[in-house]
Every structure is written in C-alpha cells, then in structure tokens.
Design a protein around this motif. Structure first.
Motif, PDB file in Angstrom:
ATOM      1  N   UNK A   4      -0.478   8.347 -36.886  1.00  0.00           N
ATOM      2  CA  UNK A   4      -0.987   9.212 -35.820  1.00  0.00           C
ATOM      3  C   UNK A   4      -1.549  10.506 -36.386  1.00  0.00           C
ATOM      4  N   UNK A   5      -0.896  11.054 -37.394  1.00  0.00           N
ATOM      5  CA  UNK A   5      -1.396  12.287 -37.996  1.00  0.00           C
ATOM      6  C   UNK A   5      -2.751  12.060 -38.653  1.00  0.00           C
ATOM      7  N   UNK A 131      -4.359  23.230 -39.611  1.00  0.00           N
ATOM      8  CA  UNK A 131      -2.938  22.999 -39.350  1.00  0.00           C
ATOM      9  C   UNK A 131      -2.569  21.530 -39.505  1.00  0.00           C
ATOM     10  N   UNK A 132      -3.451  20.652 -39.058  1.00  0.00           N
ATOM     11  CA  UNK A 132      -3.180  19.221 -39.214  1.00  0.00           C
ATOM     12  C   UNK A 132      -3.161  18.808 -40.676  1.00  0.00           C
ATOM     13  N   UNK A 147       6.643  22.081 -35.747  1.00  0.00           N
ATOM     14  CA  UNK A 147       6.021  23.366 -35.403  1.00  0.00           C
ATOM     15  C   UNK A 147       4.517  23.329 -35.651  1.00  0.00           C
ATOM     16  N   UNK A 148       4.120  22.812 -36.815  1.00  0.00           N
ATOM     17  CA  UNK A 148       2.689  22.711 -37.114  1.00  0.00           C
ATOM     18  C   UNK A 148       1.985  21.787 -36.127  1.00  0.00           C
ATOM     19  N   UNK A 149       2.656  20.703 -35.772  1.00  0.00           N
ATOM     20  CA  UNK A 149       2.079  19.756 -34.819  1.00  0.00           C
ATOM     21  C   UNK A 149       1.868  20.398 -33.459  1.00  0.00           C
ATOM     22  N   UNK A 150       2.842  21.186 -33.015  1.00  0.00           N
ATOM     23  CA  UNK A 150       2.720  21.841 -31.712  1.00  0.00           C
ATOM     24  C   UNK A 150       1.582  22.862 -31.704  1.00  0.00           C
ATOM     25  N   UNK A 151       1.487  23.678 -32.746  1.00  0.00           N
ATOM     26  CA  UNK A 151       0.409  24.672 -32.812  1.00  0.00           C
ATOM     27  C   UNK A 151      -0.962  24.002 -32.908  1.00  0.00           C
ATOM     28  N   UNK A 152      -1.050  22.932 -33.697  1.00  0.00           N
ATOM     29  CA  UNK A 152      -2.325  22.217 -33.816  1.00  0.00           C
ATOM     30  C   UNK A 152      -2.754  21.637 -32.468  1.00  0.00           C
ATOM     31  N   UNK A 153      -1.807  21.098 -31.717  1.00  0.00           N
ATOM     32  CA  UNK A 153      -2.139  20.544 -30.394  1.00  0.00           C
ATOM     33  C   UNK A 153      -2.626  21.634 -29.444  1.00  0.00           C
ATOM     34  N   UNK A 214      -0.436  15.526 -29.377  1.00  0.00           N
ATOM     35  CA  UNK A 214       0.633  15.701 -28.397  1.00  0.00           C
ATOM     36  C   UNK A 214       1.519  14.465 -28.309  1.00  0.00           C
ATOM     37  N   UNK A 215       0.923  13.289 -28.392  1.00  0.00           N
ATOM     38  CA  UNK A 215       1.702  12.057 -28.374  1.00  0.00           C
ATOM     39  C   UNK A 215       2.622  11.971 -29.582  1.00  0.00           C
ATOM     40  N   UNK A 216       2.119  12.338 -30.740  1.00  0.00           N
ATOM     41  CA  UNK A 216       2.944  12.323 -31.946  1.00  0.00           C
ATOM     42  C   UNK A 216       4.081  13.332 -31.843  1.00  0.00           C
ATOM     43  N   UNK A 217       3.783  14.509 -31.321  1.00  0.00           N
ATOM     44  CA  UNK A 217       4.815  15.543 -31.163  1.00  0.00           C
ATOM     45  C   UNK A 217       5.894  15.085 -30.187  1.00  0.00           C
TER      46      UNK A 217
END
Length: 294
Positions: A4-5, A131-132, A147-153, A214-217
């Motif tokens: 997913x990333x 960020x990704x 945290x990085x995933x949330x900010x990137x989303x 968002x799905x990955x997070x």
C-alpha cells in the motif's frame, strides 16, 4: 502495508508530475480564432484580400458583400494558465500573450486565486510525497511510521481539495474571457486540451493516493489495537491464574498453621484452649491415644 505504501508513493508521484506538466504548459484550452485576411502585397500573394482589380489567381480573394466569410482566416490558438499563444498569420511563428492580461478586470482576482491554489496544490503534493518516501525508507518503527502516514494523508487530501478548486476557478475564468475578452482574441470555437486532462488526471491520482494512505493508516491502527487487546487479555489471564494459585497455597498453609488442639483437661473443664501445632509433640499424643485405647 509495504504494498500500500508503494502504491501511495506511485500515485502521489504521478499526481505531482501531471500537475507540474499542466501548470507550465499552454494547452488547457485549444481552438480556432477568426481573423480578417491581410491585404495582399508583393511578399504575400496567398490567403489575402486584393482590393484592386480581380486577377486570375484563385488564391487572391476579392472582397465583396457576396463573398461573406471569405475575407476571414481561421488560426489555431492554445491557452494555459499563464499564456495564450496563437498562430501568426504573417509567418509560421506563434505570438503569445499573457492570459492574465487578457482576462476581464472582474475576473482577475479569481484568476490569481486559481494560480495561488494551483501552486499550493503542487507544494502540498511535494510535501506529501516526501513524507511517504521517508515512511517507506524508515519503516522499522511502527509508531513513527503511523505518524508519517497520518501527516502524509492530511497533506495529500488538502492538496487534492486545493487542486479541484483551482481547476474549477480557471475553467470559469476562461469561459468569461471567451465572452468578454478582447475582440481580437475571442475564439470562434474551442475545446479543452491535453493540459486540462493532465490537471484532472493529477487530481484523480492525488485522491487515489490519499485514499490508499488513509486505508493503510486505518488498517495498521486496527491491527495494532487488536494485537494490544489480545496481549492484554493474555497477560490478565496469566495474572489471574497466578493469583489464584498463590492465594490457594497461602490459605492452605495458614490453615495448617492454625490447627487447634484441645487437651483433655480443657475438655473436662469445659474450656477449649487452643494449642498451636508447632508446640505439640505428635509422638506423645500418639502414645497417649494408645494407652487410652488399651
């Protein structure tokens, strides 16, 4: 999660590439413009108007009220956010003008807002892409990755909203300019070009990247909470078993130490005097029992 990333990074890169390409090109809208044919001269003998005596050259057009649109040429033009370029009827080159100058005064504010929104859209896409990439490289720490995933989303969703607003505002400004722009620029007919298609393709990829992120997070958070709940239930069950065994052993040990032995004198007198088991000689007690039985 790794798949997913990678998908999010790929979609974000495509969105950034399409957005930058559309922003710097001038093919958002294409079409034709109707312009009067120039006057014939010694250097220009074709596609021109000869106001003199009609000659046998069929390429020379003699203007008359009956010929109508024969005195016009149709030249190609293409317009972007920054410039509008049209064919030069005198040679094979192009002439470009600032589209901001062509827009009506009432629409200049909206056009500048569209330009700023488009620039912010590209900037936020770059931040989300960075960020990704950091998350993809440093994926060993789960908490930092979340945290990085949330900010990137968040950045990707905001950039998509700004991009949609910018595209819609530019479309509205162009349509108003077609009706109220300079007379020498107004199109005879027009349609959207490949730069406009790239801009909306960029928006589509941006939304796909944000949904995937968002799905990955969400999936990672749900798995983490499930594992934590399972771990807590396991620890709670082990602690319960250990506590039960401890209290059971402690209770039996306390009861064995609190055994009350009553002497025969106490029985005769009617009083029960507890004697601790530690001070009792079991051998004497067994001997006395044997004598009584005899």
């Amino acid at each position: 999660m790794k798949t997913r990333t990678l998908l999010s990074v790929t979609l974000n890169f495509l969105a950034l590439f399409f957005a930058v390409t559309a922003f710097v090109t001038t093919y958002w809208c294409v079409g034709t413009q109707r312009v009067p044919k120039p006057k014939c001269s010694k250097l220009r003998t074709h596609q021109c108007i000869d106001y003199g005596v009609n000659e046998t050259d069929p390429n020379k057009v003699v203007y008359s009220w009956e010929t109508g649109d024969d005195r016009f040429l149709f030249r190609q033009f293409h317009t972007g956010i920054w410039f509008s370029c049209e064919e030069n009827i005198h040679d094979e080159s192009e002439r470009c003008r600032s589209f901001i100058d062509l827009a009506p005064a009432s629409e200049k504010g909206m056009l500048w807002l569209s330009v700023v929104s488009e620039m912010l859209y590209i900037f936020l896409l770059m931040v989300g892409f960075g960020l990704m990439c950091v998350e993809l490289v440093h994926s060993s720490n789960v908490i930092d990755g979340l945290k990085l995933n949330a900010f990137a989303a968040v950045f990707t969703v905001l950039s998509g909203l700004l991009g949609m607003v910018a595209h819609v505002m530019y479309t509205q400004v162009f349509q108003v300019t077609v009706s109220h722009g300079p007379p020498d620029w107004r199109p005879y007919n027009w349609d959207y070009g490949w730069s406009f298609c790239l801009a909306w393709a960029s928006f589509t990829c941006c939304m796909g990247a944000s949904v995937t992120t968002l799905n990955s997070y969400t999936k990672t958070v749900i798995e983490f909470r499930h594992k934590r709940k399972t771990f807590e239930q396991t620890i709670r069950g082990e602690n319960t078993r250990e506590a039960y065994g401890y209290f059971r052993d402690h209770s039996l040990h306390s009861i064995s130490k609190s055994v009350d032995v009553y002497s025969s004198q106490s029985l005769k007198s009617g009083r029960r005097t507890p004697i601790p088991a530690d001070s009792l000689d079991l051998s004497d007690f067994a001997a006395s029992l044997g004598e009584e039985q005899c």
